[in-house]
Design a protein around this motif. Structure first.
Motif, PDB file in Angstrom:
ATOM      1  N   GLU A  36      44.717  40.298  44.852  1.00  0.00           N
ATOM      2  CA  GLU A  36      43.986  40.936  45.939  1.00  0.00           C
ATOM      3  C   GLU A  36      43.456  39.987  47.006  1.00  0.00           C
ATOM      4  N   VAL A  37      43.249  38.696  46.651  1.00  0.00           N
ATOM      5  CA  VAL A  37      42.544  37.822  47.590  1.00  0.00           C
ATOM      6  C   VAL A  37      43.454  37.249  48.677  1.00  0.00           C
ATOM      7  N   THR A  38      44.666  36.857  48.305  1.00  0.00           N
ATOM      8  CA  THR A  38      45.508  36.158  49.277  1.00  0.00           C
ATOM      9  C   THR A  38      46.594  37.049  49.881  1.00  0.00           C
ATOM     10  N   SER A  39      46.515  38.372  49.641  1.00  0.00           N
ATOM     11  CA  SER A  39      47.574  39.239  50.146  1.00  0.00           C
ATOM     12  C   SER A  39      47.225  40.184  51.300  1.00  0.00           C
ATOM     13  N   PRO A  40      45.949  40.546  51.512  1.00  0.00           N
ATOM     14  CA  PRO A  40      45.696  41.585  52.533  1.00  0.00           C
ATOM     15  C   PRO A  40      46.237  41.210  53.914  1.00  0.00           C
ATOM     16  N   GLN A  41      46.041  39.963  54.322  1.00  0.00           N
ATOM     17  CA  GLN A  41      46.487  39.547  55.658  1.00  0.00           C
ATOM     18  C   GLN A  41      48.013  39.501  55.730  1.00  0.00           C
ATOM     19  N   ALA A  42      48.668  39.309  54.582  1.00  0.00           N
ATOM     20  CA  ALA A  42      50.135  39.279  54.568  1.00  0.00           C
ATOM     21  C   ALA A  42      50.686  40.689  54.778  1.00  0.00           C
ATOM     22  N   PHE A  43      50.150  41.644  54.053  1.00  0.00           N
ATOM     23  CA  PHE A  43      50.595  43.032  54.236  1.00  0.00           C
ATOM     24  C   PHE A  43      50.296  43.509  55.656  1.00  0.00           C
ATOM     25  N   GLU A  44      49.144  43.100  56.166  1.00  0.00           N
ATOM     26  CA  GLU A  44      48.770  43.477  57.531  1.00  0.00           C
ATOM     27  C   GLU A  44      49.793  42.916  58.526  1.00  0.00           C
ATOM     28  N   ASP A 129      48.651  31.541  45.076  1.00  0.00           N
ATOM     29  CA  ASP A 129      47.644  30.990  44.184  1.00  0.00           C
ATOM     30  C   ASP A 129      48.132  29.659  43.641  1.00  0.00           C
ATOM     31  N   SER A 130      47.296  28.646  43.740  1.00  0.00           N
ATOM     32  CA  SER A 130      47.772  27.299  43.410  1.00  0.00           C
ATOM     33  C   SER A 130      48.105  27.112  41.927  1.00  0.00           C
ATOM     34  N   HIS A 131      47.557  27.953  41.059  1.00  0.00           N
ATOM     35  CA  HIS A 131      47.847  27.779  39.631  1.00  0.00           C
ATOM     36  C   HIS A 131      49.113  28.489  39.157  1.00  0.00           C
ATOM     37  N   ALA A 140      60.513  27.513  34.447  1.00  0.00           N
ATOM     38  CA  ALA A 140      60.718  28.173  35.738  1.00  0.00           C
ATOM     39  C   ALA A 140      60.212  27.229  36.821  1.00  0.00           C
ATOM     40  N   LEU A 141      60.729  27.386  38.032  1.00  0.00           N
ATOM     41  CA  LEU A 141      60.204  26.598  39.146  1.00  0.00           C
ATOM     42  C   LEU A 141      59.173  27.475  39.840  1.00  0.00           C
ATOM     43  N   ALA A 142      57.900  27.210  39.560  1.00  0.00           N
ATOM     44  CA  ALA A 142      56.834  28.118  39.973  1.00  0.00           C
ATOM     45  C   ALA A 142      55.789  27.365  40.765  1.00  0.00           C
ATOM     46  N   PHE A 143      55.490  27.859  41.966  1.00  0.00           N
ATOM     47  CA  PHE A 143      54.516  27.125  42.780  1.00  0.00           C
ATOM     48  C   PHE A 143      53.674  28.048  43.649  1.00  0.00           C
ATOM     49  N   GLY A 144      52.506  27.548  44.009  1.00  0.00           N
ATOM     50  CA  GLY A 144      51.557  28.293  44.827  1.00  0.00           C
ATOM     51  C   GLY A 144      51.928  28.231  46.297  1.00  0.00           C
ATOM     52  N   ILE A 145      51.634  29.302  47.017  1.00  0.00           N
ATOM     53  CA  ILE A 145      51.933  29.351  48.448  1.00  0.00           C
ATOM     54  C   ILE A 145      50.730  29.931  49.197  1.00  0.00           C
ATOM     55  N   GLY A 146      50.717  29.757  50.508  1.00  0.00           N
ATOM     56  CA  GLY A 146      49.651  30.318  51.340  1.00  0.00           C
ATOM     57  C   GLY A 146      49.983  31.749  51.747  1.00  0.00           C
ATOM     58  N   THR A 147      49.054  32.374  52.438  1.00  0.00           N
ATOM     59  CA  THR A 147      49.229  33.782  52.797  1.00  0.00           C
ATOM     60  C   THR A 147      50.376  34.004  53.787  1.00  0.00           C
TER      61      THR A 147
ATOM     62  N   SER B  82      45.048  27.256  47.052  1.00  0.00           N
ATOM     63  CA  SER B  82      46.050  27.476  48.101  1.00  0.00           C
ATOM     64  C   SER B  82      45.510  28.304  49.260  1.00  0.00           C
ATOM     65  N   ARG B  83      44.270  28.722  49.194  1.00  0.00           N
ATOM     66  CA  ARG B  83      43.698  29.653  50.181  1.00  0.00           C
ATOM     67  C   ARG B  83      43.982  29.265  51.637  1.00  0.00           C
ATOM     68  N   GLU B  84      44.668  30.146  52.328  1.00  0.00           N
ATOM     69  CA  GLU B  84      44.978  29.881  53.735  1.00  0.00           C
ATOM     70  C   GLU B  84      43.733  30.103  54.600  1.00  0.00           C
ATOM     71  N   HIS B  85      42.713  30.672  53.972  1.00  0.00           N
ATOM     72  CA  HIS B  85      41.424  30.838  54.648  1.00  0.00           C
ATOM     73  C   HIS B  85      40.897  29.486  55.121  1.00  0.00           C
TER      74      HIS B  85
END
Ligand code: SF4
Lengths: 471, 196
Positions: A36-44, A129-131, A140-147, B82-85
């Protein structure tokens, strides 16, 4: 046979959609986890450009960061509620599957991915999410990304990535009794610092890694980002395969056996070379406690708090002084003499069933020290139910622990689970940054066993000397 | 995103290493669902005391840095979450360029997606900028086209960044639109994609 390859190169090569000179590669993403935290602006962003989610079937959302852990459905904070409602609305509008707050699969995104069998060897996995590196435990090749990248993956199911360098972190020997995966990764970061992995994908290899359970491997990979690494992973083996067998989203029957063969073939080839290698001896690792404000500031539980004079540069001296000041610690005193007021057992690092079992073994028949408030927050709703079936909740509750609903909780204190200013917490999470568990809160990172023992004694103790009562 | 080619502005020095994104923007402000308005919360726990009053001992509160648009910091800037904020807060506060001896990977990437220019300079150069910026009104030029940083005296340094990110920043491209020019390749990949 061709040139021997690392698992990192094998996964990479299988996912390149487009390649051009002097540009990053365009990589295909097999699994996109959303919270919920890093996705609202992406969907918008999608909505504003009238774009769709390209592969809702490869996308999976849950709520974890904000969720209340006392009563799941009583969300007092209206801003948190809006953020959770927004995710729900977005998932409906864009057809993305969601483990909503009252869904049986809800939990911390990095706990439920593996639990549901969504996380599989050879996949490319991203999440805002960075974790996200946690999922690397499966190969797996798994990494965190920004919004912005979340939006990009939603729209295109791909991401632009420059090919990372590879780093082999080789863990020789065996971990001693009472020494856990958490102590190992803290010791690695303690030895090599918070940026040893910058620009690299780390593969953890060696005897000690091979003998870790999947849960232990997840704990190690989880904290790769704390060493600055882009991702961390472990080549799949029988331990990986057995963990995945029968999981809901894993292949079934004959398909599974075929997949298992494929998965094992991903393991790094004999003789493959890395851009760099670091080594550590597991036999020498002791239970760790962090004393400062980043995860590299950690020492064995038997050691004393560093002094600014230990520094090798003016900069480091400054950092130690600042950290001691923030943490309210006296240089030179044994870390075991430090009293704590809070204990948090939870987070995507250490909130799986086996973590709770091991902590419960220590707690059984004991009482939480009267000066300590102690919390257990299972990583997912399923972990909670499974633990309750084993009676683990009763052990904790009888000892005086609070037994909560699943979520991120006091790992980052976005919900109501906060450490008050100036107070001290032994935490099984992954970050001891200033203010992480609450403004001016003081965090000490430890393993679940060490947290449990500290809850009982009211200060840090060497869990190896802590007498576990025989049942 | 807005293109950035050459930027001239006032420098604010923050002489600390390993500044993590929890410090840049604390978690209590991540609950918002828009991209705007994060500037007021930048470095919140350092800028304000528990009563919400500005902390006098935090240099960004000094009037001399009020109009700063270039942040100079210690190594491993932007580590952690990773917060883009974090770049949103820096940008909304008025920063257009961040200079440091090194950056954490995700943060670096996030900057370039938002029209903030991350500049890696050698430690010695960063130290000179830090010292110069202690004096009131210290301004520098950051020229992305020629990958140079200079002031009106004798400071001069060149920097590097991946060509792809440089082009993105120079042109202010919408990355998704760029990717969609390769859509047929994505379709093709999906047709042949192995799923177990
Ligand atoms: S448990 Fe902590 S580290 Fe893990 S995803 Fe939640 S907030 Fe992030």
């Amino acid at each position: 046979m061709g040139k021997p390859k690392t698992i990192i190169e094998k996964i990479w090569d299988r996912h390149v959609v487009h390649q051009e000179e002097a540009k990053p590669d365009l990589l295909y993403i097999d699994l996109h986890l959303v919270h919920e935290v890093t996705s609202p602006q992406a969907f918008e962003g999608l909505r504003m450009k009238d774009r769709k989610v390209r592969r809702p079937d490869l996308t999976y959302a849950t709520m974890d960061h904000n969720v209340p852990t006392i009563h799941r459905n009583v969300i007092k904070d209206q801003v948190s509620k809006t953020q959770m409602d927004t995710l729900k609305k977005n998932c409906e509008e864009f057809n993305v599957p969601l483990a909503d707050i009252d869904h049986p699969d809800q939990g911390i995104v990095h706990v439920i991915g593996p639990e549901l069998g969504l996380t599989q060897p050879g996949k490319t996995i991203v999440c805002g999410d960075s974790h996200t590196s946690t999922h690397g435990a499966f190969g797996a090749l798994a990494f965190g990304i920004g919004t912005s990248e979340v939006e990009h993956v939603l729209a295109t199911q791909t991401i632009w990535q420059a090919k990372p360098k590879t780093l082999n972190v080789k863990v020789n020997g065996k971990l001693g009794k009472g020494v856990t995966a958490k102590d190992l990764i803290l010791a690695i970061i303690g030895k090599y610092g918070v940026k040893f992995g910058t620009g690299h994908v780390v593969e953890y290899t060696g005897e000690a890694i091979r003998s870790l359970s999947m849960e232990g491997r997840m704990t190690v990979c989880n904290m790769s980002i704390e060493g600055g690494a882009r991702a961390g992973l472990i080549s799949p083996d029988d331990t990986t395969i057995e963990f995945l067998r029968g999981r809901r989203h894993a292949p079934k029957g004959e398909e599974f056996e075929k997949a298992a063969e494929q998965w094992k073939s991903l393991a790094t080839d004999e003789g493959a070379s890395y851009d760099a290698t670091l080594e550590i001896n597991a036999d020498e690792v002791e239970p760790q406690v962090t004393w400062g404000t980043n995860p590299s500031m950690c020492i064995p539980v038997s050691a004393s708090i560093p002094t600014p004079d230990d520094a090798t540069s003016a900069n480091e001296k400054d950092e130690i002084t600042r950290a001691l000041n923030y943490m309210g610690l006296e240089a030179g005193k044994p870390i075991s003499s430090v009293n704590i007021e809070h204990v948090f057992i939870g987070s995507c690092t250490n909130s799986r069933l086996s973590d709770l079992r091991r902590a419960a073994d220590i707690v059984k028949g004991q009482k939480v020290n009267p000066s300590v408030r102690a919390l257990v927050v299972p990583g997912s709703h399923s972990v909670k139910i499974a633990a309750e079936q084993e009676g683990i909740d009763v052990i904790f509750k009888e000892a005086g622990f609070e037994w909560r609903e699943a979520g991120c909780s006091m790992c980052l204190a976005m919900n109501d689970d906060i450490v008050p200013p100036g107070e001290r917490c032994a935490s099984t999470s992954n970050r001891n940054f200033e203010g992480r568990q609450g403004t001016d809160a003081r965090t000490h990172l430890v393993s679940p066993e060490m947290a449990a023992a500290a809850a009982i004694e009211g200060h840090f103790v060497d869990v190896r000397k802590f007498t576990v009562p025989t049942a | 995103m807005e293109p950035i080619r050459v930027h001239e502005g006032l420098v604010y020095p923050l002489n600390r290493s390993n500044i993590d994104t929890d410090q840049i923007i604390p978690k209590q402000f991540l609950k918002r669902i828009s991209r705007q308005g994060f500037g007021q919360f930048l470095f919140f726990n350092w800028r304000f005391n528990n009563d919400g009053e500005p902390r006098e001992d935090f240099s960004l509160n000094k009037p001399q840095y009020k109009d700063a648009s270039i942040l100079v910091a210690g190594e491993n800037f932007g580590c952690g979450s990773s917060r883009e904020h974090a770049p949103w807060a820096l940008q909304d506060f008025g920063f257009k360029v961040v200079i440091a001896p090194s950056f954490a990977d995700i943060f670096y990437n996030n900057c370039t997606k938002n029209g903030i220019l991350p500049v890696v300079l050698p430690e010695e150069k960063v130290q000179v900028l830090m010292e110069n910026a202690e004096t009131s009104g210290y301004r520098i030029h950051v020229d992305l086209e020629n990958k140079r940083v200079y002031d009106s005296n004798d400071f001069e340094a060149s920097f590097d960044l991946p060509e792809y990110q440089r082009e993105m920043l120079l042109n202010g491209w919408d990355e998704i639109a760029v990717t969609l020019t390769h859509e047929s390749k994505i379709d093709q990949f999906e047709d042949q994609r192995q799923v177990f």
